[in-house]
Structures are given as C-alpha cells and as structure tokens.
Motif scaffolding. Structure first.
Motif, PDB file in Angstrom:
ATOM      1  N   ALA A 125       0.838  -1.216   0.000  1.00 50.29           N
ATOM      2  CA  ALA A 125       0.000   0.000   0.000  1.00 50.29           C
ATOM      3  C   ALA A 125       0.868   1.259   0.000  1.00 50.29           C
ATOM      4  N   GLY A 126       1.973   1.237   0.703  1.00 48.96           N
ATOM      5  CA  GLY A 126       2.843   2.418   0.773  1.00 48.96           C
ATOM      6  C   GLY A 126       3.747   2.578  -0.426  1.00 48.96           C
ATOM      7  N   LEU A 127       4.080   1.475  -1.074  1.00 46.49           N
ATOM      8  CA  LEU A 127       5.041   1.522  -2.188  1.00 46.49           C
ATOM      9  C   LEU A 127       4.593   2.423  -3.345  1.00 46.49           C
ATOM     10  N   PRO A 128       3.372   2.290  -3.866  1.00 49.46           N
ATOM     11  CA  PRO A 128       3.008   3.166  -4.990  1.00 49.46           C
ATOM     12  C   PRO A 128       2.925   4.641  -4.604  1.00 49.46           C
ATOM     13  N   VAL A 129       2.585   4.924  -3.356  1.00 48.96           N
ATOM     14  CA  VAL A 129       2.551   6.328  -2.922  1.00 48.96           C
ATOM     15  C   VAL A 129       3.956   6.911  -2.960  1.00 48.96           C
ATOM     16  N   SER A 130       4.922   6.140  -2.462  1.00 47.84           N
ATOM     17  CA  SER A 130       6.297   6.653  -2.475  1.00 47.84           C
ATOM     18  C   SER A 130       6.846   6.721  -3.902  1.00 47.84           C
ATOM     19  N   VAL A 131       6.469   5.780  -4.758  1.00 41.78           N
ATOM     20  CA  VAL A 131       6.899   5.855  -6.166  1.00 41.78           C
ATOM     21  C   VAL A 131       6.330   7.121  -6.808  1.00 41.78           C
ATOM     22  N   TRP A 132       5.048   7.373  -6.561  1.00 42.44           N
ATOM     23  CA  TRP A 132       4.421   8.585  -7.109  1.00 42.44           C
ATOM     24  C   TRP A 132       5.107   9.840  -6.554  1.00 42.44           C
ATOM     25  N   HIS A 133       5.447   9.817  -5.263  1.00 44.51           N
ATOM     26  CA  HIS A 133       6.116  10.967  -4.648  1.00 44.51           C
ATOM     27  C   HIS A 133       7.487  11.206  -5.292  1.00 44.51           C
ATOM     28  N   VAL A 134       8.219  10.133  -5.561  1.00 47.62           N
ATOM     29  CA  VAL A 134       9.514  10.273  -6.233  1.00 47.62           C
ATOM     30  C   VAL A 134       9.310  10.902  -7.615  1.00 47.62           C
ATOM     31  N   LEU A 135       8.280  10.444  -8.322  1.00 45.77           N
ATOM     32  CA  LEU A 135       8.011  10.994  -9.663  1.00 45.77           C
ATOM     33  C   LEU A 135       7.630  12.472  -9.601  1.00 45.77           C
ATOM     34  N   VAL A 136       6.778  12.833  -8.648  1.00 42.36           N
ATOM     35  CA  VAL A 136       6.368  14.237  -8.506  1.00 42.36           C
ATOM     36  C   VAL A 136       7.564  15.108  -8.131  1.00 42.36           C
ATOM     37  N   GLU A 137       8.426  14.539  -7.288  1.00 36.63           N
ATOM     38  CA  GLU A 137       9.634  15.271  -6.890  1.00 36.63           C
ATOM     39  C   GLU A 137      10.541  15.527  -8.093  1.00 36.63           C
ATOM     40  N   ARG A 138      10.667  14.533  -8.947  1.00 37.82           N
ATOM     41  CA  ARG A 138      11.548  14.649 -10.120  1.00 37.82           C
ATOM     42  C   ARG A 138      10.901  15.464 -11.243  1.00 37.82           C
ATOM     43  N   PHE A 139       9.585  15.316 -11.375  1.00 32.76           N
ATOM     44  CA  PHE A 139       8.851  15.997 -12.451  1.00 32.76           C
ATOM     45  C   PHE A 139       7.686  16.767 -11.830  1.00 32.76           C
ATOM     46  N   PRO A 140       7.936  17.965 -11.317  1.00 32.36           N
ATOM     47  CA  PRO A 140       6.884  18.724 -10.613  1.00 32.36           C
ATOM     48  C   PRO A 140       5.641  18.969 -11.455  1.00 32.36           C
ATOM     49  N   SER A 141       5.754  18.903 -12.786  1.00 34.84           N
ATOM     50  CA  SER A 141       4.570  19.115 -13.616  1.00 34.84           C
ATOM     51  C   SER A 141       3.545  17.993 -13.440  1.00 34.84           C
ATOM     52  N   LEU A 142       3.940  16.855 -12.871  1.00 31.62           N
ATOM     53  CA  LEU A 142       3.000  15.754 -12.632  1.00 31.62           C
ATOM     54  C   LEU A 142       2.013  16.064 -11.510  1.00 31.62           C
ATOM     55  N   ASP A 143       2.369  16.998 -10.644  1.00 32.39           N
ATOM     56  CA  ASP A 143       1.479  17.330  -9.533  1.00 32.39           C
ATOM     57  C   ASP A 143       0.216  17.984 -10.086  1.00 32.39           C
ATOM     58  N   THR A 144      -0.903  17.355  -9.804  1.00 32.94           N
ATOM     59  CA  THR A 144      -2.178  17.860 -10.327  1.00 32.94           C
ATOM     60  C   THR A 144      -2.913  18.679  -9.284  1.00 32.94           C
ATOM     61  N   GLY A 145      -2.203  19.196  -8.321  1.00 40.52           N
ATOM     62  CA  GLY A 145      -2.826  20.010  -7.290  1.00 40.52           C
ATOM     63  C   GLY A 145      -3.203  19.226  -6.050  1.00 40.52           C
ATOM     64  N   SER A 146      -2.786  17.959  -5.978  1.00 41.44           N
ATOM     65  CA  SER A 146      -3.115  17.164  -4.799  1.00 41.44           C
ATOM     66  C   SER A 146      -2.250  17.549  -3.606  1.00 41.44           C
ATOM     67  N   CYS A 147      -1.106  18.157  -3.870  1.00 44.79           N
ATOM     68  CA  CYS A 147      -0.220  18.550  -2.772  1.00 44.79           C
ATOM     69  C   CYS A 147      -0.625  19.931  -2.271  1.00 44.79           C
ATOM     70  N   ASP A 148      -0.415  20.125  -0.981  1.00 45.29           N
ATOM     71  CA  ASP A 148      -0.704  21.404  -0.341  1.00 45.29           C
ATOM     72  C   ASP A 148       0.304  22.448  -0.829  1.00 45.29           C
ATOM     73  N   PRO A 149      -0.162  23.611  -1.328  1.00 49.93           N
ATOM     74  CA  PRO A 149       0.791  24.616  -1.819  1.00 49.93           C
ATOM     75  C   PRO A 149       1.712  25.161  -0.734  1.00 49.93           C
ATOM     76  N   THR A 150       1.278  25.104   0.523  1.00 55.15           N
ATOM     77  CA  THR A 150       2.153  25.612   1.590  1.00 55.15           C
ATOM     78  C   THR A 150       3.236  24.607   1.971  1.00 55.15           C
TER      79      THR A 150
END
Length: 188
Positions: A125-150
């Motif tokens: 359950a935790g693995l895909p979340v961390s994979v997605w987080h690594v991807l968002v970290e590397r490619f910020p354009s992948l963030d669709t607004g799910s992360c808190d702007p602050t």
C-alpha cells in the motif's frame, strides 16, 4: 544543545546516514529479487537458492522490522527534530509505515510468522505512494494540485548524491519490507 551533539544530529549528517542505510537496503532487496529470478531461470541457481532461501527467510522478519523501525524513526527525526514539515504524500506514506513498524515488532516478539500477509499488504500500500512521490519530486509538472501549496510535495528536504531523497528512502523501505516478508522457505 551541546555543540558536539548538535554536529552529530544535524540534518545533513542524518540525511547521509539514512541515505547509506537506504542504499544498503536497496542492494539487499535487489540481491534477493535477483536470486529468486535466477532460480527460476537456471537449475544451478535454483539449487543455490534452495539452500540459501531458508537462511534469508529465517532473518527476514527481524530485518523487515529493522527497516520499518529505522524508516519510522527517520521520518520522526526529520519532522520533529529537523522541523521539515511533512507534505500530504509523506503523510500517506506514514499511514503505511508507522503501523508496519508496530505490527512487525509485535510479530517479532511473539515469533508470529502469520504477520507476513498483513505486512506485505501494508508495504504494498505504501510503495506506490512513495513511487508517485519520487516521480512528482523529479517531475513537478505531474502534480495535479493534490499537494498542499504551503507544503509542496516537490521540495527535496534531503538530497544525498543527487538522487537519494526522503520519498526514495521510503520507497526502498517499502520494497525491502515486502521482499523480505515474501521470502518463505520452500513448502515440502
């Protein structure tokens, strides 16, 4: 805080320490996966793996507990001592990792091998979340607004050797726990 103590626990030193552990866990996980795959492809590797697998399985639960505990303590260090605010994806990873440490610790004390399916489920359950987080970290354009702007998910609070970040450490931790718990002695 005494200066010597502060030097030991500064975020850069702790980041390097946890990065080293993550690299070791990744190497161990890859070795176990490679051995299991090789055993399916080669009779010689299968004989070697049949002899080695019980030894790996015997230490799998203590190692999985150690990985989950270190990941939990590292997470707590970076948020509570270093004051790096956890982002939304970090919280989702914590939801999987923190109970994993507790569950595996209790199972280790009780010598309960029945924890494997629950531990694997939490790690998966935790693995895909961390994979997605690594991807968002590397490619910020992948963030669709799910992360808190602050507290954006793209901030690299720890970046060791240009690739080991907190989400990568979590990803390795989840993969290591799932792999270790999946190793069982051959049924006879």
């Amino acid at each position: 805080m005494p200066a010597a103590y502060a030097a030991v626990v500064d975020p850069d030193t702790m980041g390097l320490f946890f990065a080293l552990l993550a690299v070791l866990a990744a190497a161990g996980t890859l070795a176990v996966v490679a051995a299991a795959v090789a055993a399916r492809l080669s009779p010689a590797a299968a004989r070697w793996w049949a002899g080695t697998r019980p030894e790996v399985a015997r230490s799998a639960l203590p190692l999985a507990f150690a990985v989950a505990l270190v990941a939990t303590l590292g997470s707590l260090y970076f948020s509570e001592v270093a004051h790096f605010p956890p982002c939304r994806l970090c919280w989702f990873q914590r939801v999987a990792m923190y109970p994993l440490a507790l569950l595996l610790g209790v199972a280790l004390v009780r010598r309960d091998a029945g924890v494997r399916p629950y531990g694997i489920a939490l790690a998966i359950a935790g693995l895909p979340v961390s994979v997605w987080h690594v991807l968002v970290e590397r490619f910020p354009s992948l963030d669709t607004g799910s992360c808190d702007p602050t507290v954006p998910c793209t901030v690299r609070w720890v970046d060791v050797w240009g690739f080991v970040t907190l989400p990568l450490m979590a990803m390795v931790g989840f993969a290591a726990v799932a792999t270790l718990l999946a190793v069982r002695p051959e049924e006879r």
